[in-house]
Scaffold this motif. Sequence first.
Motif, PDB file in Angstrom:
ATOM      1  N   MET A   1     -43.526  74.964 -10.734  1.00 40.31           N
ATOM      2  CA  MET A   1     -43.640  75.765 -11.942  1.00 40.31           C
ATOM      3  C   MET A   1     -42.292  76.405 -12.260  1.00 40.31           C
ATOM      4  SD  MET A   1     -46.111  79.040 -12.751  1.00 40.31           S
ATOM      5  CE  MET A   1     -47.558  78.027 -12.529  1.00 40.31           C
ATOM      6  N   THR A   2     -41.856  76.336 -13.503  1.00 38.29           N
ATOM      7  CA  THR A   2     -40.590  76.906 -13.912  1.00 38.29           C
ATOM      8  C   THR A   2     -40.705  78.417 -14.027  1.00 38.29           C
ATOM      9  OG1 THR A   2     -39.980  74.913 -15.122  1.00 38.29           O
ATOM     10  CG2 THR A   2     -38.846  76.937 -15.735  1.00 38.29           C
ATOM     11  N   THR A   3     -39.760  79.126 -13.447  1.00 36.99           N
ATOM     12  CA  THR A   3     -39.709  80.572 -13.518  1.00 36.99           C
ATOM     13  C   THR A   3     -39.080  80.998 -14.835  1.00 36.99           C
ATOM     14  OG1 THR A   3     -39.440  80.674 -11.135  1.00 36.99           O
ATOM     15  CG2 THR A   3     -38.823  82.640 -12.368  1.00 36.99           C
ATOM     16  N   GLU A   4     -39.671  82.016 -15.504  1.00 40.31           N
ATOM     17  CA  GLU A   4     -39.071  82.544 -16.714  1.00 40.31           C
ATOM     18  C   GLU A   4     -37.769  83.246 -16.342  1.00 40.31           C
ATOM     19  OE1 GLU A   4     -39.960  82.092 -19.813  1.00 40.31           O
ATOM     20  OE2 GLU A   4     -41.648  80.857 -19.185  1.00 40.31           O
ATOM     21  N   TRP A   5     -36.680  82.865 -17.032  1.00 42.89           N
ATOM     22  CA  TRP A   5     -35.387  83.423 -16.663  1.00 42.89           C
ATOM     23  C   TRP A   5     -34.410  83.182 -17.805  1.00 42.89           C
ATOM     24  CZ3 TRP A   5     -32.978  86.650 -13.655  1.00 42.89           C
ATOM     25  CH2 TRP A   5     -31.599  86.593 -13.561  1.00 42.89           C
ATOM     26  N   THR A   6     -33.602  84.165 -18.102  1.00 43.52           N
ATOM     27  CA  THR A   6     -32.572  84.016 -19.120  1.00 43.52           C
ATOM     28  C   THR A   6     -31.247  84.476 -18.547  1.00 43.52           C
ATOM     29  OG1 THR A   6     -34.165  84.420 -20.897  1.00 43.52           O
ATOM     30  CG2 THR A   6     -31.838  84.627 -21.445  1.00 43.52           C
TER      31      THR A   6
ATOM     32  N   ASP B   1     -31.380  67.861 -18.645  1.00 49.78           N
ATOM     33  CA  ASP B   1     -31.747  66.451 -18.780  1.00 49.78           C
ATOM     34  C   ASP B   1     -32.444  65.880 -17.551  1.00 49.78           C
ATOM     35  OD1 ASP B   1     -30.829  66.205 -21.349  1.00 49.78           O
ATOM     36  OD2 ASP B   1     -28.981  65.126 -20.838  1.00 49.78           O
ATOM     37  N   GLY B   2     -32.568  66.652 -16.481  1.00 49.58           N
ATOM     38  CA  GLY B   2     -33.043  66.076 -15.234  1.00 49.58           C
ATOM     39  C   GLY B   2     -34.166  66.847 -14.576  1.00 49.58           C
ATOM     40  N   LEU B   3     -34.175  66.819 -13.246  1.00 49.67           N
ATOM     41  CA  LEU B   3     -35.307  67.265 -12.445  1.00 49.67           C
ATOM     42  C   LEU B   3     -35.159  68.674 -11.864  1.00 49.67           C
ATOM     43  CD1 LEU B   3     -35.776  63.971 -10.380  1.00 49.67           C
ATOM     44  CD2 LEU B   3     -37.083  64.688 -12.389  1.00 49.67           C
ATOM     45  N   ILE B   4     -33.986  69.270 -11.967  1.00 44.59           N
ATOM     46  CA  ILE B   4     -33.747  70.540 -11.277  1.00 44.59           C
ATOM     47  C   ILE B   4     -34.362  71.700 -12.054  1.00 44.59           C
ATOM     48  CG2 ILE B   4     -31.994  72.095 -10.345  1.00 44.59           C
ATOM     49  CD1 ILE B   4     -30.099  69.725 -10.128  1.00 44.59           C
ATOM     50  N   ASP B   5     -35.072  72.555 -11.348  1.00 42.38           N
ATOM     51  CA  ASP B   5     -35.638  73.763 -11.948  1.00 42.38           C
ATOM     52  C   ASP B   5     -34.548  74.839 -11.960  1.00 42.38           C
ATOM     53  OD1 ASP B   5     -37.073  75.983 -12.757  1.00 42.38           O
ATOM     54  OD2 ASP B   5     -38.764  75.620 -11.414  1.00 42.38           O
ATOM     55  N   LEU B   6     -33.667  74.757 -12.937  1.00 46.93           N
ATOM     56  CA  LEU B   6     -32.524  75.663 -12.983  1.00 46.93           C
ATOM     57  C   LEU B   6     -32.914  77.118 -13.226  1.00 46.93           C
ATOM     58  CD1 LEU B   6     -29.970  73.358 -14.798  1.00 46.93           C
ATOM     59  CD2 LEU B   6     -29.749  74.275 -12.487  1.00 46.93           C
ATOM     60  N   PRO B   7     -33.902  77.426 -14.077  1.00 46.59           N
ATOM     61  CA  PRO B   7     -34.273  78.833 -14.214  1.00 46.59           C
ATOM     62  C   PRO B   7     -34.717  79.453 -12.890  1.00 46.59           C
ATOM     63  CG  PRO B   7     -35.133  77.587 -16.056  1.00 46.59           C
ATOM     64  CD  PRO B   7     -34.590  76.581 -15.073  1.00 46.59           C
ATOM     65  N   ARG B   8     -35.466  78.709 -12.103  1.00 44.21           N
ATOM     66  CA  ARG B   8     -35.912  79.232 -10.814  1.00 44.21           C
ATOM     67  C   ARG B   8     -34.726  79.466  -9.871  1.00 44.21           C
ATOM     68  NH1 ARG B   8     -41.170  78.478  -8.175  1.00 44.21           N
ATOM     69  NH2 ARG B   8     -40.993  79.112  -5.996  1.00 44.21           N
ATOM     70  N   MET B   9     -33.796  78.495  -9.834  1.00 40.64           N
ATOM     71  CA  MET B   9     -32.644  78.657  -8.971  1.00 40.64           C
ATOM     72  C   MET B   9     -31.766  79.809  -9.453  1.00 40.64           C
ATOM     73  SD  MET B   9     -29.814  75.833  -7.698  1.00 40.64           S
ATOM     74  CE  MET B   9     -31.094  74.593  -7.507  1.00 40.64           C
ATOM     75  N   SER B  10     -31.571  79.930 -10.757  1.00 41.89           N
ATOM     76  CA  SER B  10     -30.774  81.020 -11.294  1.00 41.89           C
ATOM     77  C   SER B  10     -31.372  82.368 -10.935  1.00 41.89           C
ATOM     78  CB  SER B  10     -30.657  80.887 -12.815  1.00 41.89           C
ATOM     79  OG  SER B  10     -29.984  79.706 -13.183  1.00 41.89           O
ATOM     80  N   ALA B  11     -32.697  82.471 -10.996  1.00 41.38           N
ATOM     81  CA  ALA B  11     -33.351  83.724 -10.627  1.00 41.38           C
ATOM     82  C   ALA B  11     -33.127  84.045  -9.154  1.00 41.38           C
ATOM     83  CB  ALA B  11     -34.841  83.644 -10.945  1.00 41.38           C
ATOM     84  N   ALA B  12     -33.169  83.020  -8.301  1.00 44.06           N
ATOM     85  CA  ALA B  12     -32.956  83.242  -6.868  1.00 44.06           C
ATOM     86  C   ALA B  12     -31.521  83.690  -6.592  1.00 44.06           C
ATOM     87  CB  ALA B  12     -33.273  81.969  -6.087  1.00 44.06           C
TER      88      ALA B  12
END
Length: 270
Positions: A1-6, A220-231
């Motif tokens: 699940m994608t984490t909400e993150w800005t 464009d791909g598979l990485i959940d960047l919002p989740r990683m950015s939040a971490a």
Amino acid sequence: MTTEWTMDAARLSLNQITLNSLDLPAAVAACERHEIGAIALWRDKIAAVGLDRAARLVRDAGLRVSSVCRGGMFTDPERDVRDDNRRAVDEAAALQADTLVLVCGPLLDHDLPAARARVQDGIAELLPHARDAGVRLAVEPLHPMMIGVRSVINTLAQALDLSDALDGEPGVIVDAYHVWWDPDLETQIARAGERVLGYHVSDWLPATSDLLLDRGMVGDGLIDLPRMSAAVAAAGYSGPVEVEILSSRWWAEDPDDVARTLRKRFEEFV
């Protein structure tokens, strides 16, 4: 699940390799046109214009240098990299860069523990010079696919173990492309805390055609960047975020189109 993150768009940094067709003056000009406030420099591009001119270019443009790539390559017992690594530190200092990125070197034989020991010894020897120059060193763990060509440090856990053995230095780079697959990723980001000295983003394409030169544009791909950015943010990192895309496809595009796209995608997905 994608984490909400800005992510704050002001933290965007252009990693120079993303616009690889441009020399340093043109890359600096692209940052100015697209209102990108930071740039990550590669040493071959610095050398092409000379260190003094490179420093003037970024200073006159008001750009922050988020990192210099790279030092390292400690694993070859037949190659003395000490002078080159000291020069890399001096270049980072002259550019007032946030960090010098260390790519630690490939496995050249069957003795992986010995190769990793050479990495630790090499960094230990370099650290006093870096401290004297006011330059922070940061190990960038690379995906295991790179173990035979780039680095024997392949996970954040390994990079942090190395840092622990050297009393908390060097720091680490969290590069999404290289570490996104790690089931222990969020635990290790939290463990890193203030030792996170850089965060690089791109994307992993579902059917990547080249493990080195087919990184995806952000989103464009598979990485959940919002989740990683939040971490990464929860660990305490609030510095520049580099878009670093090594891609034959994107290198063939108009650099201004690439810059516009990466800025838009950064705001949408990072």
